[in-house]
Design an enzyme around this catalytic site. Structure first.
Site, PDB file in Angstrom:
ATOM      1  N   LYS A  50       3.222  -7.855 -14.121  1.00  0.00           N
ATOM      2  CA  LYS A  50       2.872  -7.451 -15.357  1.00  0.00           C
ATOM      3  C   LYS A  50       1.858  -8.324 -16.181  1.00  0.00           C
ATOM      4  CE  LYS A  50       6.680  -4.167 -16.220  1.00  0.00           C
ATOM      5  NZ  LYS A  50       7.926  -3.805 -16.632  1.00  0.00           N
ATOM      6  N   SER A  67      10.588   0.776 -19.295  1.00  0.00           N
ATOM      7  CA  SER A  67       9.947  -0.455 -19.808  1.00  0.00           C
ATOM      8  C   SER A  67       8.751  -0.028 -20.720  1.00  0.00           C
ATOM      9  CB  SER A  67       9.516  -1.563 -18.521  1.00  0.00           C
ATOM     10  OG  SER A  67       8.609  -0.791 -18.127  1.00  0.00           O
ATOM     11  N   GLY A 122       0.506  -5.640   1.517  1.00  0.00           N
ATOM     12  CA  GLY A 122      -0.561  -6.722   1.878  1.00  0.00           C
ATOM     13  C   GLY A 122      -0.042  -8.132   1.233  1.00  0.00           C
ATOM     14  N   GLY A 135       1.706  -9.904   2.992  1.00  0.00           N
ATOM     15  CA  GLY A 135       2.009 -10.771   4.021  1.00  0.00           C
ATOM     16  C   GLY A 135       3.709 -10.686   4.654  1.00  0.00           C
ATOM     17  N   LYS A 136       4.302  -9.680   4.374  1.00  0.00           N
ATOM     18  CA  LYS A 136       5.759  -9.579   4.886  1.00  0.00           C
ATOM     19  C   LYS A 136       5.628  -9.309   6.485  1.00  0.00           C
ATOM     20  CE  LYS A 136       6.202  -5.703   2.314  1.00  0.00           C
ATOM     21  NZ  LYS A 136       4.736  -5.693   1.682  1.00  0.00           N
ATOM     22  N   THR A 137       5.085  -8.368   6.802  1.00  0.00           N
ATOM     23  CA  THR A 137       4.850  -8.292   8.401  1.00  0.00           C
ATOM     24  C   THR A 137       4.294  -9.552   9.298  1.00  0.00           C
ATOM     25  OG1 THR A 137       3.978  -6.044   7.872  1.00  0.00           O
ATOM     26  CG2 THR A 137       4.091  -6.803  10.033  1.00  0.00           C
TER      27      THR A 137
HETATM   28  P1  ADP Z   1       2.531  -6.451   4.255  1.00  0.00           P
HETATM   29  O1  ADP Z   1       3.266  -6.234   5.601  1.00  0.00           O
HETATM   30  O2  ADP Z   1       3.208  -7.054   3.186  1.00  0.00           O
HETATM   31  O3  ADP Z   1       2.094  -5.096   3.904  1.00  0.00           O
HETATM   32  P2  ADP Z   1       0.817  -7.901   5.891  1.00  0.00           P
HETATM   33  O4  ADP Z   1       1.861  -8.677   6.415  1.00  0.00           O
HETATM   34  O5  ADP Z   1       0.178  -6.681   6.881  1.00  0.00           O
HETATM   35  O6  ADP Z   1       1.345  -7.203   4.440  1.00  0.00           O
HETATM   36  O7  ADP Z   1      -0.405  -8.630   5.512  1.00  0.00           O
HETATM   37  C1  ADP Z   1      -1.705  -8.039   5.498  1.00  0.00           C
HETATM   38  C2  ADP Z   1      -2.747  -9.119   5.750  1.00  0.00           C
HETATM   39  O8  ADP Z   1      -2.845 -10.454   4.896  1.00  0.00           O
HETATM   40  C3  ADP Z   1      -2.349  -9.833   6.997  1.00  0.00           C
HETATM   41  O9  ADP Z   1      -3.527  -9.888   7.865  1.00  0.00           O
HETATM   42  C4  ADP Z   1      -1.713 -11.144   6.727  1.00  0.00           C
HETATM   43  O10 ADP Z   1      -1.940 -12.159   7.717  1.00  0.00           O
HETATM   44  C5  ADP Z   1      -2.485 -11.479   5.423  1.00  0.00           C
HETATM   45  N1  ADP Z   1      -1.923 -12.544   4.507  1.00  0.00           N
HETATM   46  C6  ADP Z   1      -1.242 -11.833   3.579  1.00  0.00           C
HETATM   47  N2  ADP Z   1      -0.545 -12.966   2.933  1.00  0.00           N
HETATM   48  C7  ADP Z   1      -0.772 -14.107   3.311  1.00  0.00           C
HETATM   49  C8  ADP Z   1      -0.610 -15.523   3.103  1.00  0.00           C
HETATM   50  N3  ADP Z   1       0.186 -15.904   2.062  1.00  0.00           N
HETATM   51  N4  ADP Z   1      -1.370 -16.229   3.878  1.00  0.00           N
HETATM   52  C9  ADP Z   1      -2.501 -16.091   4.976  1.00  0.00           C
HETATM   53  N5  ADP Z   1      -2.506 -14.529   5.134  1.00  0.00           N
HETATM   54  C10 ADP Z   1      -1.801 -13.637   4.724  1.00  0.00           C
END
Ligand code: ADP
Length: 761
Positions: free
Chosen positions: A711, A668, A348, A350-352
């Site tokens: 942490k 740790s 969550g 924002g990697k994807t």
């Molecule tokens: P991951 O692939 O890391 O598990 P996702 O890319 O699926 O996470 O992100 C989950 C949601 O959060 C998506 O709708 C994404 O657009 C949003 N999100 C995550 N980081 C950000 C950010 N920095 N700015 C705006 N939206 C974000």
């Protein structure tokens, strides 16, 4: 005399002919009144109406009139029989008809012995026989009668009468002066006729053969068509044609073309109903769907890329910088052999979505391949076609979905691939990612080498440690860390709200969530490193608001800290808060997990026993070892803290880490366990507002740890005010936002005494 047009009479020949010329009619009438004999002579030119001596042949036949019949239109049909030959000496036109002066002609006698006659007779019979074979119109009956004659002269004459021929020919025979000459002329004529007939029949045969062949093929084809229709195979043929046409459109990929051609031929030969045909079909279709030659145009505008990354994501400065650097290098080298990037961080974060933005910035097609839980090598490399239900692997499938050979392929959760007895998944992935090999990637199903060198691979993972080592070597790691509450607030207000409003069909002014309400959502309704739950909660509020707007007819909904519970239910106390008072044997540790940071409480009890040592709470091997190290270190402090040496043989020590079913591992918690054990043995309470993290050595040195940001974030959320951090981690603090460290007292400890000094009350 009657001049004949187009016929010649022969002695012994019976002939019917019609006359209409007045002179001829008159001649018949006169002859009928007299001896019924007319002299018949053929005109040289049948069209001549008033023939004179010159336009008549010199020899004719005196004939007896057998019958005269009147036909309509003044036509008279006459039946005559030739009697003898006569030479025409003169013609006069008297009394309304032509009169001939003739001299009857007898054949000149030729001396022939019997043998000669016999030979000539047989010769003629042979000719007749062959003639008859070739000319179907000549009746068998006639042949038989002729053969029965078996007399040279009669035979020759009869043949001259009965053989069909043009009048010139017959005239020619009539004019022969003796039998032998006539025979000669007749045989020459017959031989020629036979040759013509033969040729004619050969030509006919050839024509017939050709016609027959065409006819035969036509009939066979028709039959095939009907049979195929019955079997439902006519679609097969049209499909095969379609496949071949599609294959021809490929320009450079000869290997692919050949393969499709070969498989289409096989498909044709096995027909529609065998089980193999559907396998073959889907194989050919897969080949045709793959983008062998299609690619999309990349956009190399870095400014645009920056804009898109900023537009879609709040914060993440470091990540964006790294991504742009990566894109710049890729742009300059124009090659795919720069190492691929791997975004590592909790779920969550924002990697994807960063990968999606990169695709969008480069104008690339985006495909996502989820590798989580993939164990079977065949999932990556495809099954051989001999297996039932064989399919291409995920990589090839992704390429097919993209429809171009240069998409951005997101390998999601690359740290979750595992290998079992069904082959080595990571080595298959290695082949995909290795630029030395991937321009000829072999999928078991496709069988043909596929060029992956133009694909831009981006991987994501939650934890670097579980990525197979060889894969890790080929990737450039970009770390995406957990968000602070403030970052979450920004993301929620600037991005997630907009997304969820649109998603739920609400307009911007129909729903407002106040800042304080949002803060409460983040603090009390979610517990995560990323923003996925937060997004879900906002979605929940949106749905409830949508219902309210429709059901109650209110124009807009405002969510505040006060009415929040109406939308999300009762608050959950999601974080494990610090203990209320100092306690003996209980120490707060800090943990890093792949979903973010957390605090964990370590409890130690001592009780009379036999010096045993118990560890509970789903601890991993590394953690158990570090517990033993902690005990051994505490034993070495015996003198200093006045612990009797027998204590360790007469008491049992039990270490427990609650939140039971969650497996915990890692070194740790070393200093935390050591502190808890010492507190439990000595009875000195531990401060409730202190948390700590660090590995301990047997001699009490404190070693550095990872995941400090997460942490500290967890400690802050739990209400901790003092955190003990390994001295060697001091440099990492510079990278952590002030927002996190503000309000936290950080104590850097290089050895256990410093830890104990801070922690023990
Ligand atoms: P991951 O692939 O890391 O598990 P996702 O890319 O699926 O996470 O992100 C989950 C949601 O959060 C998506 O709708 C994404 O657009 C949003 N999100 C995550 N980081 C950000 C950010 N920095 N700015 C705006 N939206 C974000």
């Amino acid at each position: 005399m009657i001049p004949l047009r187009g016929v010649t009479v022969f002695p012994g020949m019976i002939l019917n002919f019609d006359i209409s010329r007045e002179k001829s009619v008159r001649a018949i009438e006169e002859a009928m009144e007299a001896d019924q004999i007319v002299f018949l002579v053929t005109q040289r030119d049948p069209d001549e109406n008033n023939p004179g001596l010159r336009s008549l042949y010199g020899i004719g036949v005196a004939a007896k009139i057998m019958n005269v019949a009147k036909l309509p239109k003044e036509i008279i049909r006459v039946k005559v029989e030739g009697v003898e030959r006569g030479s025409l000496l003169g013609v006069t036109d008297e009394g309304g008809c032509l009169r001939a002066q003739i001299e009857t002609l007898d054949d000149e006698a030729v001396e022939l012995d019997d043998i000669e006659k016999e030979a000539m007779t047989r010769g003629l019979e042979d000719l007749l026989e062959r003639y008859c074979q070739l000319n179907q119109k000549f009746s068998r009956e006639m042949l038989r009668q002729l053969q029965e004659l078996h007399d040279f002269e009669k035979l020759t004459m009869t043949v001259c009468v009965h053989l069909p021929m043009r009048y010139e020919e017959r005239q020619n025979l009539l004019e022969a002066n003796d039998m032998v000459e006539r025979y000669r002329r007749l045989t020459v004529f017959m031989a020629r006729e036979i040759e013509i007939l033969q040729l004619q029949s050969e030509i006919q045969q050839k024509v017939r053969a050709r016609v027959d062949k065409n006819q035969r093929e036509y009939v066979l084809r028709e039959q095939i068509r009907v049979i195929q229709e019955e079997l439902g195979e006519d679609t097969l043929l049209s499909d095969v044609r379609h496949y071949e046409e599609a294959a021809l459109k490929l320009q450079d990929s000869d290997e692919v073309k050949d393969k499709i051609h070969k498989e289409s031929e096989r498909l044709k030969s096995i027909g529609n109903n065998s089980a193999e045909s559907s396998v073959l079909r889907s194989y050919i279709e897969t080949l045709l769907e793959l983008p062998w030659e299609k690619s999309s145009e990349d956009n190399h505008d870095l400014k645009n890329a920056r804009k898109i990354l900023d537009r879609d994501h709040y914060g993440l400065e470091k990540v964006k910088e790294r991504v742009l650097e990566f894109l710049a290098v890729r742009c300059l080298t124009k090659k795919g052999d720069s190492p691929m990037i791997c975004l590592v961080g909790p779920p969550g974060t924002g990697k994807t979505s960063i990968a999606q933005s990169i695709a969008c910035a480069l104008d690339k097609k985006f495909v996502r391949i989820s590798l989580g839980g993939v164990r079977d090598e065949a999932e990556i490399r495809g099954h051989r076609r001999t297996y039932v239900g064989a399919m291409p692997g995920r990589i090839v499938d992704g390429l097919r979905q993209a429809g171009v050979r240069n998409p951005l392929m997101l390998l999601d959760e690359i740290d979750k691939v595992s290998s079992d007895y069904k082959g080595d998944t990571s080595s298959a992935l290695l082949e995909v990612l290795d630029s030395e090999q991937n321009y000829r990637f072999r999928d078991n199903y496709v069988e043909l080498p596929i060029d992956l060198s133009e694909v831009l691979f981006i991987a994501t993972a939650n934890d670097v440690h579980t990525i197979p080592r060889p894969l890790l070597d080929r990737m450039e790691i970009i770390e995406v860390t957990s968000y602070t509450a403030n970052e979450k607030l920004h993301i929620a207000r600037e991005h997630l709200m907009r997304k969820q409003l649109a998603h739920n069909g609400l307009k911007k002014d129909q729903l407002t969530i106040t800042r304080s309400a949002m803060e409460t959502v983040i603090a009390c309704y979610t517990k995560e490193a990323g923003v996925r739950q937060l997004e879900r909660r906002i979605g929940e509020i949106c749905r409830k608001a949508a219902r309210e707007i429709l059901e109650d007819g209110v124009p807009s909904v405002k969510v505040t800290g006060k009415n929040l519970e109406r939308y999300l239910g009762r608050k959950h106390s999601t974080v494990f808060k610090k203990n209320a008072k100092n306690d003996v044997g209980i120490v707060r540790g800090l943990a890093w997990t792949s979903v973010g940071g957390d605090t964990l409480q370590i409890e130690v009890n001592t009780m009379p026993g036999k010096g045993e040592f118990l560890l509970t709470g789903q601890l991993g091997d590394v953690m158990k070892e570090s517990a033993r190290t902690a005990i051994s270190y505490v034993r070495s402090l015996g003198d200093q803290y006045g612990i009797a040496p027998e204590f360790f043989t007469e008491n049992d020590i039990h270490i427990h880490i609650p939140e039971g079913a969650v497996p915990k591992d890692g070194p740790s918690a070393g200093i935390t366990m050591a502190t808890a054990i010492l507190s439990a043995i000595t009875g000195i309470p531990v401060r409730a507002d202190v948390a700590m993290t660090g590995e301990v050595t047997l001699r009490g040195r404190v070693l550095p740890i990872g995941g400090l940001k997460e942490k500290l974030l967890a400690a802050k959320q739990a209400g901790i005010t003092t955190v003990i951090v390994p001295a060697e981690n001091k440099t990492d603090i510079a990278d952590i936002q002030n927002e996190i460290t503000d309000g936290l007292k950080l104590v850097y400890a290089g050895a256990m005494p410093e830890v104990l000094k801070t922690a023990l009350a």
